[in-house]
Design a protein around this motif. Sequence first.
Motif, PDB file in Angstrom:
ATOM      1  N   GLY A   8       0.773  -1.229   0.000  1.00 34.86           N
ATOM      2  CA  GLY A   8       0.000   0.000   0.000  1.00 34.86           C
ATOM      3  C   GLY A   8       0.802   1.274   0.000  1.00 34.86           C
ATOM      4  N   SER A   9       2.133   1.186  -0.179  1.00 32.75           N
ATOM      5  CA  SER A   9       2.953   2.398  -0.146  1.00 32.75           C
ATOM      6  C   SER A   9       3.111   3.050  -1.514  1.00 32.75           C
ATOM      7  N   GLY A  10       2.612   2.417  -2.565  1.00 36.94           N
ATOM      8  CA  GLY A  10       2.732   2.970  -3.913  1.00 36.94           C
ATOM      9  C   GLY A  10       1.723   4.072  -4.184  1.00 36.94           C
ATOM     10  N   PRO A  11       1.713   4.576  -5.409  1.00 37.76           N
ATOM     11  CA  PRO A  11       0.783   5.649  -5.785  1.00 37.76           C
ATOM     12  C   PRO A  11      -0.676   5.242  -5.565  1.00 37.76           C
ATOM     13  N   GLY A  72      -6.466  10.041  -0.717  1.00 40.15           N
ATOM     14  CA  GLY A  72      -7.755  10.633  -1.058  1.00 40.15           C
ATOM     15  C   GLY A  72      -8.734   9.635  -1.644  1.00 40.15           C
ATOM     16  N   LEU A  73      -8.842   8.482  -1.030  1.00 39.41           N
ATOM     17  CA  LEU A  73      -9.812   7.452  -1.415  1.00 39.41           C
ATOM     18  C   LEU A  73     -10.862   7.347  -0.326  1.00 39.41           C
ATOM     19  N   PRO A  74     -12.026   6.756  -0.630  1.00 41.30           N
ATOM     20  CA  PRO A  74     -13.051   6.602   0.407  1.00 41.30           C
ATOM     21  C   PRO A  74     -12.491   5.938   1.664  1.00 41.30           C
ATOM     22  N   VAL A  75     -12.951   6.409   2.808  1.00 40.25           N
ATOM     23  CA  VAL A  75     -12.402   5.987   4.098  1.00 40.25           C
ATOM     24  C   VAL A  75     -12.449   4.469   4.275  1.00 40.25           C
ATOM     25  N   GLU A  76     -13.456   3.817   3.750  1.00 40.44           N
ATOM     26  CA  GLU A  76     -13.535   2.361   3.921  1.00 40.44           C
ATOM     27  C   GLU A  76     -12.409   1.637   3.182  1.00 40.44           C
ATOM     28  N   ARG A  77     -11.769   2.306   2.245  1.00 43.85           N
ATOM     29  CA  ARG A  77     -10.629   1.709   1.550  1.00 43.85           C
ATOM     30  C   ARG A  77      -9.306   2.039   2.232  1.00 43.85           C
ATOM     31  N   VAL A  78      -9.293   3.070   3.050  1.00 43.86           N
ATOM     32  CA  VAL A  78      -8.054   3.560   3.656  1.00 43.86           C
ATOM     33  C   VAL A  78      -7.929   3.144   5.118  1.00 43.86           C
ATOM     34  N   ARG A  79      -9.038   3.080   5.829  1.00 45.27           N
ATOM     35  CA  ARG A  79      -9.039   2.892   7.296  1.00 45.27           C
ATOM     36  C   ARG A  79      -8.878   1.409   7.647  1.00 45.27           C
ATOM     37  N   TRP A  80      -7.649   0.927   7.606  1.00 43.67           N
ATOM     38  CA  TRP A  80      -7.357  -0.467   7.960  1.00 43.67           C
ATOM     39  C   TRP A  80      -7.190  -0.553   9.469  1.00 43.67           C
ATOM     40  N   MET A  81      -8.072  -1.355  10.103  1.00 40.62           N
ATOM     41  CA  MET A  81      -8.059  -1.502  11.557  1.00 40.62           C
ATOM     42  C   MET A  81      -7.909  -2.966  11.973  1.00 40.62           C
ATOM     43  N   ASP A  82      -7.479  -3.815  11.048  1.00 41.76           N
ATOM     44  CA  ASP A  82      -7.269  -5.240  11.307  1.00 41.76           C
ATOM     45  C   ASP A  82      -8.562  -5.964  11.662  1.00 41.76           C
ATOM     46  N   GLU A  83      -9.646  -5.553  11.019  1.00 50.74           N
ATOM     47  CA  GLU A  83     -10.934  -6.236  11.185  1.00 50.74           C
ATOM     48  C   GLU A  83     -10.905  -7.535  10.377  1.00 50.74           C
ATOM     49  N   PRO A  84     -11.703  -8.532  10.753  1.00 51.98           N
ATOM     50  CA  PRO A  84     -11.673  -9.829  10.051  1.00 51.98           C
ATOM     51  C   PRO A  84     -11.914  -9.744   8.541  1.00 51.98           C
ATOM     52  N   ASP A  85     -12.703  -8.775   8.086  1.00 52.00           N
ATOM     53  CA  ASP A  85     -13.002  -8.674   6.657  1.00 52.00           C
ATOM     54  C   ASP A  85     -12.034  -7.767   5.902  1.00 52.00           C
ATOM     55  N   GLN A  86     -10.976  -7.293   6.560  1.00 50.11           N
ATOM     56  CA  GLN A  86     -10.019  -6.400   5.914  1.00 50.11           C
ATOM     57  C   GLN A  86      -8.743  -7.142   5.539  1.00 50.11           C
ATOM     58  N   ASN A  87      -8.188  -6.736   4.397  1.00 45.44           N
ATOM     59  CA  ASN A  87      -6.931  -7.296   3.914  1.00 45.44           C
ATOM     60  C   ASN A  87      -5.929  -6.148   3.826  1.00 45.44           C
ATOM     61  N   ILE A  88      -4.847  -6.250   4.562  1.00 44.84           N
ATOM     62  CA  ILE A  88      -3.853  -5.179   4.600  1.00 44.84           C
ATOM     63  C   ILE A  88      -3.312  -4.855   3.204  1.00 44.84           C
ATOM     64  N   TRP A  89      -3.304  -5.825   2.311  1.00 45.83           N
ATOM     65  CA  TRP A  89      -2.787  -5.616   0.955  1.00 45.83           C
ATOM     66  C   TRP A  89      -3.685  -4.694   0.137  1.00 45.83           C
ATOM     67  N   ASP A  90      -4.924  -4.480   0.589  1.00 40.46           N
ATOM     68  CA  ASP A  90      -5.874  -3.647  -0.143  1.00 40.46           C
ATOM     69  C   ASP A  90      -5.890  -2.196   0.323  1.00 40.46           C
ATOM     70  N   SER A  91      -5.183  -1.875   1.390  1.00 37.85           N
ATOM     71  CA  SER A  91      -5.262  -0.537   1.989  1.00 37.85           C
ATOM     72  C   SER A  91      -4.017   0.290   1.688  1.00 37.85           C
ATOM     73  N   PRO A  92      -4.211   1.485   1.110  1.00 37.71           N
ATOM     74  CA  PRO A  92      -3.052   2.353   0.912  1.00 37.71           C
ATOM     75  C   PRO A  92      -2.568   2.901   2.246  1.00 37.71           C
ATOM     76  N   ARG A  93      -1.279   3.120   2.346  1.00 34.54           N
ATOM     77  CA  ARG A  93      -0.679   3.624   3.574  1.00 34.54           C
ATOM     78  C   ARG A  93      -0.773   5.134   3.664  1.00 34.54           C
ATOM     79  N   LEU A  94      -0.832   5.610   4.888  1.00 36.29           N
ATOM     80  CA  LEU A  94      -0.674   7.014   5.206  1.00 36.29           C
ATOM     81  C   LEU A  94       0.813   7.224   5.475  1.00 36.29           C
ATOM     82  N   TYR A  95       1.249   8.447   5.357  1.00 39.93           N
ATOM     83  CA  TYR A  95       2.604   8.790   5.786  1.00 39.93           C
ATOM     84  C   TYR A  95       2.470   9.782   6.929  1.00 39.93           C
ATOM     85  N   VAL A  96       3.154   9.509   8.032  1.00 40.34           N
ATOM     86  CA  VAL A  96       3.185  10.421   9.176  1.00 40.34           C
ATOM     87  C   VAL A  96       4.639  10.815   9.382  1.00 40.34           C
ATOM     88  N   ASP A  97       4.888  12.092   9.205  1.00 34.00           N
ATOM     89  CA  ASP A  97       6.250  12.628   9.333  1.00 34.00           C
ATOM     90  C   ASP A  97       7.254  11.821   8.509  1.00 34.00           C
TER      91      ASP A  97
END
Length: 115
Positions: A8-11, A72-97
């Motif tokens: 998720g670190s790519g464009p 800038g994608l819908p929050v349900e695509r960005v907000r990865w919280m390790d829920e059972p139905d989420q796949n980390i490979w599908d979520s773009p990363r945020l950058y903090v500092d």
Amino acid sequence: MHISINPGSGPVHDADRTTAAANMTRFVEDLADRGVMATGFMATPNNDYGDGRYAFRLNLPDGRCAEVQMPGLPVERVRWMDEPDQNIWDSPRLYVDGSSWVWRHALNCCGPNED
């Protein structure tokens, strides 16, 4: 062959600033749920990475500021919280500092300063 160290670190394609700002509002709400009462955020377009992430200055309660590059994608695509139905490979990363994190761990970067 393609090797990905940080999924998720790519464009981020088809992203926009308005959606990123809405995501920042949700990010601040999630921080508040953890007891971190951010005092606001503001867009800093001159710092945008230009890859579908948009820069915001996040004011933290201890006086620190963090730069958050929010996809800038819908929050349900960005907000990865390790829920059972989420796949980390599908979520773009945020950058903090400057460091990349999935949403759940990006929240930790904005917690109390341990120094």
